[in-house]
Design a protein around this motif. Sequence first.
Motif, PDB file in Angstrom:
ATOM      1  N   ASN A  82       0.763  -1.166  -0.087  1.00 24.65           N
ATOM      2  CA  ASN A  82       0.209   0.163  -0.267  1.00 24.65           C
ATOM      3  C   ASN A  82       0.909   1.424   0.049  1.00 24.65           C
ATOM      4  OD1 ASN A  82       0.898   0.036   2.500  1.00 24.65           O
ATOM      5  ND2 ASN A  82      -1.110   0.309   3.616  1.00 24.65           N
ATOM      6  N   GLY A  83       2.197   1.173  -0.132  1.00 22.07           N
ATOM      7  CA  GLY A  83       2.903   2.342  -0.315  1.00 22.07           C
ATOM      8  C   GLY A  83       3.579   2.894   1.171  1.00 22.07           C
ATOM      9  N   SER A  84       2.909   2.369   2.115  1.00 25.34           N
ATOM     10  CA  SER A  84       3.559   2.673   3.635  1.00 25.34           C
ATOM     11  C   SER A  84       3.835   1.363   4.325  1.00 25.34           C
ATOM     12  CB  SER A  84       2.547   3.708   4.235  1.00 25.34           C
ATOM     13  OG  SER A  84       1.196   2.865   4.412  1.00 25.34           O
ATOM     14  N   ILE A  85       4.528   1.490   5.489  1.00 23.72           N
ATOM     15  CA  ILE A  85       4.917   0.417   6.396  1.00 23.72           C
ATOM     16  C   ILE A  85       4.265   0.719   7.677  1.00 23.72           C
ATOM     17  CG2 ILE A  85       7.033  -0.586   7.600  1.00 23.72           C
ATOM     18  CD1 ILE A  85       8.849   0.290   5.125  1.00 23.72           C
ATOM     19  N   SER A  86       3.534  -0.206   7.947  1.00 28.80           N
ATOM     20  CA  SER A  86       2.835  -0.098   9.321  1.00 28.80           C
ATOM     21  C   SER A  86       3.679  -0.749  10.141  1.00 28.80           C
ATOM     22  CB  SER A  86       1.500  -1.154   9.147  1.00 28.80           C
ATOM     23  OG  SER A  86       1.694  -2.575   9.232  1.00 28.80           O
ATOM     24  N   GLN A  87       3.356  -0.495  11.512  1.00 26.62           N
ATOM     25  CA  GLN A  87       4.068  -0.981  12.463  1.00 26.62           C
ATOM     26  C   GLN A  87       4.022  -2.538  12.576  1.00 26.62           C
ATOM     27  OE1 GLN A  87       2.740   0.421  16.600  1.00 26.62           O
ATOM     28  NE2 GLN A  87       4.631  -0.572  17.661  1.00 26.62           N
ATOM     29  N   ALA A  88       3.131  -3.226  12.190  1.00 26.34           N
ATOM     30  CA  ALA A  88       3.115  -4.764  12.306  1.00 26.34           C
ATOM     31  C   ALA A  88       4.029  -5.152  10.920  1.00 26.34           C
ATOM     32  CB  ALA A  88       1.726  -5.097  11.847  1.00 26.34           C
ATOM     33  N   GLU A  89       4.076  -4.405  10.018  1.00 28.00           N
ATOM     34  CA  GLU A  89       5.133  -4.884   9.035  1.00 28.00           C
ATOM     35  C   GLU A  89       6.643  -4.595   9.377  1.00 28.00           C
ATOM     36  OE1 GLU A  89       2.594  -4.105   4.711  1.00 28.00           O
ATOM     37  OE2 GLU A  89       3.208  -1.997   5.857  1.00 28.00           O
ATOM     38  N   PHE A  90       6.738  -3.407   9.893  1.00 29.03           N
ATOM     39  CA  PHE A  90       7.985  -3.165  10.615  1.00 29.03           C
ATOM     40  C   PHE A  90       8.546  -4.070  11.603  1.00 29.03           C
ATOM     41  CE2 PHE A  90      11.019  -0.798  13.437  1.00 29.03           C
ATOM     42  CZ  PHE A  90      11.707  -0.576  12.562  1.00 29.03           C
ATOM     43  N   MET A  91       7.484  -4.416  12.446  1.00 27.48           N
ATOM     44  CA  MET A  91       8.014  -5.442  13.474  1.00 27.48           C
ATOM     45  C   MET A  91       8.336  -6.886  12.750  1.00 27.48           C
ATOM     46  SD  MET A  91       8.006  -3.577  16.130  1.00 27.48           S
ATOM     47  CE  MET A  91       8.445  -4.740  17.346  1.00 27.48           C
ATOM     48  N   ALA A  92       7.513  -7.219  11.781  1.00 28.39           N
ATOM     49  CA  ALA A  92       7.846  -8.308  11.171  1.00 28.39           C
ATOM     50  C   ALA A  92       9.029  -8.292  10.490  1.00 28.39           C
ATOM     51  CB  ALA A  92       6.706  -8.807  10.203  1.00 28.39           C
ATOM     52  N   ALA A  93       9.347  -7.384   9.917  1.00 35.42           N
ATOM     53  CA  ALA A  93      10.603  -7.397   9.156  1.00 35.42           C
ATOM     54  C   ALA A  93      11.924  -7.384  10.224  1.00 35.42           C
ATOM     55  CB  ALA A  93      10.742  -6.123   8.348  1.00 35.42           C
ATOM     56  N   HIS A  94      11.780  -6.676  11.395  1.00 29.54           N
ATOM     57  CA  HIS A  94      12.825  -6.677  12.394  1.00 29.54           C
ATOM     58  C   HIS A  94      12.728  -8.112  12.661  1.00 29.54           C
ATOM     59  CE1 HIS A  94      15.051  -5.041  15.569  1.00 29.54           C
ATOM     60  NE2 HIS A  94      14.476  -5.456  16.359  1.00 29.54           N
ATOM     61  N   GLU A  95      11.685  -8.990  13.234  1.00 26.77           N
ATOM     62  CA  GLU A  95      11.886 -10.112  13.874  1.00 26.77           C
ATOM     63  C   GLU A  95      12.504 -11.184  12.574  1.00 26.77           C
ATOM     64  OE1 GLU A  95       7.790 -11.246  15.196  1.00 26.77           O
ATOM     65  OE2 GLU A  95       7.679  -9.550  16.397  1.00 26.77           O
ATOM     66  N   MET A  96      12.132 -10.825  11.567  1.00 28.46           N
ATOM     67  CA  MET A  96      12.886 -11.641  10.650  1.00 28.46           C
ATOM     68  C   MET A  96      14.258 -11.339  10.486  1.00 28.46           C
ATOM     69  SD  MET A  96      12.025 -12.173   6.308  1.00 28.46           S
ATOM     70  CE  MET A  96      10.345 -12.852   6.859  1.00 28.46           C
ATOM     71  N   ARG A  97      14.784 -10.248  10.364  1.00 23.59           N
ATOM     72  CA  ARG A  97      16.348  -9.866  10.635  1.00 23.59           C
ATOM     73  C   ARG A  97      16.824 -10.599  11.857  1.00 23.59           C
ATOM     74  NH1 ARG A  97      17.511  -4.074  11.628  1.00 23.59           N
ATOM     75  NH2 ARG A  97      17.333  -5.071  13.870  1.00 23.59           N
ATOM     76  N   ASP A  98      16.166 -10.405  12.887  1.00 26.53           N
ATOM     77  CA  ASP A  98      16.927 -11.131  14.016  1.00 26.53           C
ATOM     78  C   ASP A  98      16.958 -12.836  14.000  1.00 26.53           C
ATOM     79  OD1 ASP A  98      16.838  -8.550  15.333  1.00 26.53           O
ATOM     80  OD2 ASP A  98      15.186  -8.894  16.654  1.00 26.53           O
ATOM     81  N   GLU A  99      16.025 -13.137  13.168  1.00 28.29           N
ATOM     82  CA  GLU A  99      16.020 -14.622  13.197  1.00 28.29           C
ATOM     83  C   GLU A  99      17.262 -14.936  11.897  1.00 28.29           C
ATOM     84  OE1 GLU A  99      12.216 -16.151  11.392  1.00 28.29           O
ATOM     85  OE2 GLU A  99      11.356 -15.349  13.287  1.00 28.29           O
ATOM     86  N   HIS A 100      17.504 -14.335  11.206  1.00 18.39           N
ATOM     87  CA  HIS A 100      18.478 -14.279  10.156  1.00 18.39           C
ATOM     88  C   HIS A 100      19.827 -14.378  10.794  1.00 18.39           C
ATOM     89  CE1 HIS A 100      15.948 -13.673   6.581  1.00 18.39           C
ATOM     90  NE2 HIS A 100      16.006 -14.898   6.396  1.00 18.39           N
ATOM     91  N   ARG A 101      19.871 -13.342  11.781  1.00 17.85           N
ATOM     92  CA  ARG A 101      21.031 -12.929  12.541  1.00 17.85           C
ATOM     93  C   ARG A 101      21.460 -14.297  13.485  1.00 17.85           C
ATOM     94  NH1 ARG A 101      20.806  -6.739  14.346  1.00 17.85           N
ATOM     95  NH2 ARG A 101      21.377  -5.832  12.434  1.00 17.85           N
ATOM     96  N   ALA A 102      20.408 -14.570  14.020  1.00 15.86           N
ATOM     97  CA  ALA A 102      20.566 -15.794  15.021  1.00 15.86           C
ATOM     98  C   ALA A 102      21.008 -17.157  14.078  1.00 15.86           C
ATOM     99  CB  ALA A 102      19.275 -16.006  15.705  1.00 15.86           C
ATOM    100  N   ASP A 103      20.501 -17.303  12.959  1.00 14.63           N
ATOM    101  CA  ASP A 103      20.791 -18.296  12.083  1.00 14.63           C
ATOM    102  C   ASP A 103      22.341 -18.334  11.767  1.00 14.63           C
ATOM    103  OD1 ASP A 103      18.236 -19.490  12.352  1.00 14.63           O
ATOM    104  OD2 ASP A 103      17.920 -18.654  10.166  1.00 14.63           O
TER     105      ASP A 103
END
Length: 191
Positions: A82-103
């Motif tokens: 939709n052309g903007s990033i919601s808090q939920a989308e931002f948090m999901a991206a942050h969690e995914m980044r943390d998972e990749h770092r942990a891996d």
Amino acid sequence: MKKLSIYAGLMAFSAMSASAIYAAPDGRADQDGNRIITKAEAMAAADAHFAMMDANADGTLNDSDKTAMLAKRFAAIDTDKNGSISQAEFMAAHEMRDEHRADRREKRMEHGKMGKRHEHEGGRDGRMDIMARVDSNGDKAISQTEFRAAAEARFAKADANKDGSISPDERKAGRKGGWNEPMAPAQPNGG
């Protein structure tokens, strides 16, 4: 939220650029698995890094590549498009980044590679300094020639015995002895 993800994307591009240019010729470049990195392997790895960062495939790393990479990063986070990033989308991206770092951390632990990485870069300012050193003609862009010259300089510094390859012992000694310190590349065209 757009500003946060754009800033995060810019930092990721900057870190990726600096690490690709100044990363030690490490085991990831070892294409045949013999634990020895030849100059051909190191240069192939450098070319692959350059191609990955050259988002617009114009043969130069510059602001337009940053813009293209940021747009791609933004699109990946903006899951509902939709052309903007919601808090939920931002948090999901942050969690995914943390998972990749942990891996990645877990894989490094499995392989006994838990040392500090890229300590010499010194944060954003250090990465920008590294980028400036690679930009041998001062045009605020890094050509493939400049990128390869920096990779060749790193290889030459890592190849302590000058036999045309980097052994595991040379990599180990180099990590302790400072060949991973930033250095200016050889000038393209012998200059």
